[in-house]
Design a protein around this motif. Sequence first.
Motif, mmCIF file in Angstrom:
data_model
loop_
_atom_site.group_PDB
_atom_site.id
_atom_site.type_symbol
_atom_site.label_atom_id
_atom_site.label_comp_id
_atom_site.label_asym_id
_atom_site.label_seq_id
_atom_site.Cartn_x
_atom_site.Cartn_y
_atom_site.Cartn_z
ATOM 1 N N VAL A 199 29.115 44.801 47.528
ATOM 2 C CA VAL A 199 28.649 43.539 47.432
ATOM 3 C C VAL A 199 28.433 42.950 46.118
ATOM 4 C CG1 VAL A 199 26.946 41.780 48.185
ATOM 5 C CG2 VAL A 199 27.747 43.335 49.847
ATOM 6 N N GLY A 200 27.623 43.688 45.320
ATOM 7 C CA GLY A 200 27.336 43.323 43.934
ATOM 8 C C GLY A 200 28.446 43.289 43.054
ATOM 9 N N GLU A 201 29.611 44.118 43.316
ATOM 10 C CA GLU A 201 30.699 43.791 42.542
ATOM 11 C C GLU A 201 31.692 42.842 42.796
ATOM 12 O OE1 GLU A 201 32.898 47.666 43.139
ATOM 13 O OE2 GLU A 201 31.505 48.906 41.857
ATOM 14 N N LEU A 202 31.365 42.271 44.090
ATOM 15 C CA LEU A 202 32.138 41.063 44.490
ATOM 16 C C LEU A 202 31.509 39.962 43.898
ATOM 17 C CD1 LEU A 202 34.245 39.293 45.891
ATOM 18 C CD2 LEU A 202 32.781 39.580 47.988
ATOM 19 N N PHE A 203 29.988 40.210 43.838
ATOM 20 C CA PHE A 203 29.230 38.845 43.514
ATOM 21 C C PHE A 203 29.514 38.651 41.909
ATOM 22 C CE2 PHE A 203 25.513 36.883 41.678
ATOM 23 C CZ PHE A 203 25.050 36.095 42.757
ATOM 24 N N ASP A 204 29.754 39.690 41.244
ATOM 25 C CA ASP A 204 30.123 39.522 39.720
ATOM 26 C C ASP A 204 31.395 38.841 39.653
ATOM 27 O OD1 ASP A 204 27.569 40.424 39.134
ATOM 28 O OD2 ASP A 204 28.021 42.294 38.705
ATOM 29 N N ARG A 205 32.341 39.600 40.445
ATOM 30 C CA ARG A 205 33.761 39.024 40.340
ATOM 31 C C ARG A 205 33.913 37.434 40.332
ATOM 32 N NH1 ARG A 205 34.987 43.965 43.014
ATOM 33 N NH2 ARG A 205 35.754 42.700 44.913
ATOM 34 N N ALA A 206 33.294 37.151 41.620
ATOM 35 C CA ALA A 206 33.081 35.705 41.849
ATOM 36 C C ALA A 206 32.599 34.835 40.786
ATOM 37 C CB ALA A 206 32.596 35.648 43.347
ATOM 38 N N ARG A 207 31.477 35.277 40.265
ATOM 39 C CA ARG A 207 30.648 34.882 39.138
ATOM 40 C C ARG A 207 31.904 34.249 38.009
ATOM 41 N NH1 ARG A 207 27.110 38.529 36.229
ATOM 42 N NH2 ARG A 207 29.165 39.311 35.571
ATOM 43 N N ASP A 208 32.557 35.530 37.856
ATOM 44 C CA ASP A 208 33.207 35.595 36.570
ATOM 45 C C ASP A 208 34.686 34.815 36.820
ATOM 46 O OD1 ASP A 208 31.211 36.538 35.130
ATOM 47 O OD2 ASP A 208 32.155 38.707 35.623
ATOM 48 N N SER A 209 35.155 34.580 38.048
ATOM 49 C CA SER A 209 36.454 34.208 38.294
ATOM 50 C C SER A 209 36.416 32.605 38.023
ATOM 51 C CB SER A 209 36.734 34.261 39.847
ATOM 52 O OG SER A 209 38.002 33.591 40.426
ATOM 53 N N SER A 210 37.540 31.938 37.521
ATOM 54 C CA SER A 210 37.831 30.705 37.514
ATOM 55 C C SER A 210 38.289 30.110 38.965
ATOM 56 C CB SER A 210 38.913 30.508 36.438
ATOM 57 O OG SER A 210 40.121 30.880 36.793
ATOM 58 N N GLU A 211 38.273 30.801 39.969
ATOM 59 C CA GLU A 211 38.759 30.449 41.412
ATOM 60 C C GLU A 211 37.636 29.409 41.915
ATOM 61 O OE1 GLU A 211 40.533 32.011 45.558
ATOM 62 O OE2 GLU A 211 39.483 33.211 44.006
ATOM 63 N N GLY A 212 38.224 28.237 42.651
ATOM 64 C CA GLY A 212 37.079 27.564 43.073
ATOM 65 C C GLY A 212 36.561 28.053 44.388
ATOM 66 N N PHE A 213 35.494 27.401 45.145
ATOM 67 C CA PHE A 213 34.773 27.900 46.106
ATOM 68 C C PHE A 213 35.079 27.237 47.269
ATOM 69 C CE2 PHE A 213 32.330 24.027 44.787
ATOM 70 C CZ PHE A 213 32.145 23.361 45.889
ATOM 71 N N GLU A 214 35.928 25.926 47.252
ATOM 72 C CA GLU A 214 36.158 25.106 48.211
ATOM 73 C C GLU A 214 36.808 25.794 49.494
ATOM 74 O OE1 GLU A 214 35.475 22.606 44.790
ATOM 75 O OE2 GLU A 214 36.762 24.360 45.130
ATOM 76 N N SER A 215 37.835 26.789 49.134
ATOM 77 C CA SER A 215 38.746 27.292 50.240
ATOM 78 C C SER A 215 37.923 28.042 50.886
ATOM 79 C CB SER A 215 39.856 28.030 49.606
ATOM 80 O OG SER A 215 39.596 29.041 48.822
ATOM 81 N N TYR A 216 36.987 28.952 50.410
ATOM 82 C CA TYR A 216 35.805 29.733 51.154
ATOM 83 C C TYR A 216 35.025 29.070 52.215
ATOM 84 C CZ TYR A 216 37.498 33.278 47.617
ATOM 85 O OH TYR A 216 38.122 33.743 46.903
ATOM 86 N N ALA A 217 34.520 28.052 51.600
ATOM 87 C CA ALA A 217 33.780 27.285 52.578
ATOM 88 C C ALA A 217 34.563 26.637 53.814
ATOM 89 C CB ALA A 217 32.867 25.983 52.062
ATOM 90 N N GLN A 218 36.036 26.130 53.494
ATOM 91 C CA GLN A 218 36.745 25.653 54.462
ATOM 92 C C GLN A 218 37.186 26.711 55.614
ATOM 93 O OE1 GLN A 218 37.653 22.420 54.245
ATOM 94 N NE2 GLN A 218 38.786 22.566 56.451
ATOM 95 N N ARG A 219 37.518 27.884 55.085
ATOM 96 C CA ARG A 219 37.887 28.959 55.883
ATOM 97 C C ARG A 219 36.608 29.420 56.810
ATOM 98 N NH1 ARG A 219 42.758 30.258 57.446
ATOM 99 N NH2 ARG A 219 43.323 30.359 54.834
ATOM 100 N N LEU A 220 35.379 29.584 56.159
ATOM 101 C CA LEU A 220 34.216 29.781 56.889
ATOM 102 C C LEU A 220 33.937 28.950 58.104
ATOM 103 C CD1 LEU A 220 31.711 32.012 57.128
ATOM 104 C CD2 LEU A 220 30.783 30.365 55.637
ATOM 105 N N GLY A 221 34.160 27.441 58.056
ATOM 106 C CA GLY A 221 33.908 26.406 58.722
ATOM 107 C C GLY A 221 35.107 26.729 59.743
ATOM 108 N N GLU A 222 36.286 26.669 59.477
ATOM 109 C CA GLU A 222 37.157 26.969 60.632
ATOM 110 C C GLU A 222 37.092 28.203 61.282
ATOM 111 O OE1 GLU A 222 40.641 26.988 58.214
ATOM 112 O OE2 GLU A 222 40.647 24.783 57.664
ATOM 113 N N SER A 223 36.536 29.298 60.787
ATOM 114 C CA SER A 223 36.644 30.539 61.592
ATOM 115 C C SER A 223 35.414 30.434 62.622
ATOM 116 C CB SER A 223 36.445 31.513 60.645
ATOM 117 O OG SER A 223 37.676 31.735 59.807
ATOM 118 N N PHE A 224 34.267 29.726 62.256
ATOM 119 C CA PHE A 224 33.248 29.653 62.879
ATOM 120 C C PHE A 224 32.742 28.228 63.457
ATOM 121 C CE2 PHE A 224 32.772 33.633 60.634
ATOM 122 C CZ PHE A 224 32.382 34.445 61.656
#
Length: 256
Positions: free
Chosen positions: A98-123
């Motif tokens: 989890v910590g490694e993913l947290f750090d990769r997400a912090r350093d990535s230039s990828e946006g967050f929007e698609s993750y929120a969208q996918r989460l909302g659709e899945s649940f």
Amino acid sequence: MGFWGKIIGSTIGFAMGGPFGAMLGASLGHAADEGALRGALPGGANIAAMLGSRETVFAVSVVVLSSKLAKCDGPVKRAEIDAFKTQFRIPPESMRDVGELFDRARDSSEGFESYAQRLGESFAGEPGMLEDVLTALFRVAAADGPVNRAEMEFLGAVHARLGLEPAAWERARGGRPRPDALPPRGEEGSDPYVTLGLSRTASDETVRAAWRQLMRDHHPDSLTARGMSAELVSRATGKVAEINAAWDRIKRERGL
């Protein structure tokens, strides 16, 4: 080594409570066991979708959203990481992934929007769980001081993509519990409408729909299928009894 790695041994709390809080940890642990967290970025939202696992979508999304939120107003602070670890129950054996993913997400230039969208659709059928996520994100944002403009804009965008109602935003922002997450009370003196999260003017159809949704959210069989512990399933059994008692009282009052 990332900032997370420097404090990986710190104490993990559990603030959210209840079956929704437990699912956060269960999903993170499941995804870590499957190795789904290790290659989640870049393109994590698409990878999670291809795996076809709601647990993976949930786990990847909450980690990425928390990391992006902490970074949106400047460097990530220790208080924000501590708040993330407190809000989302992470099994100790999954902490490093989890910590490694947290750090990769912090350093990535990828946006967050698609993750929120996918989460909302899945649940989409479990708005209570999505509201719990938004509430937890507000607490992460407030960990290093008052929620600022950048964080508020981030949270507003997440709220919209989760598909939550305006009332959920106000509760999450104010740190207030969902109506269906109120602590159990004895039947005597309790208001069955409060238990179901409704007003007394609600129609028969609305009351019946609320009862059915709460039963789906809290039924022990459903929680067991999600990997909840025996203790949490036992607690849910009491909640189901409370929900049914409220429904029975309303039926008697209304002659249904």
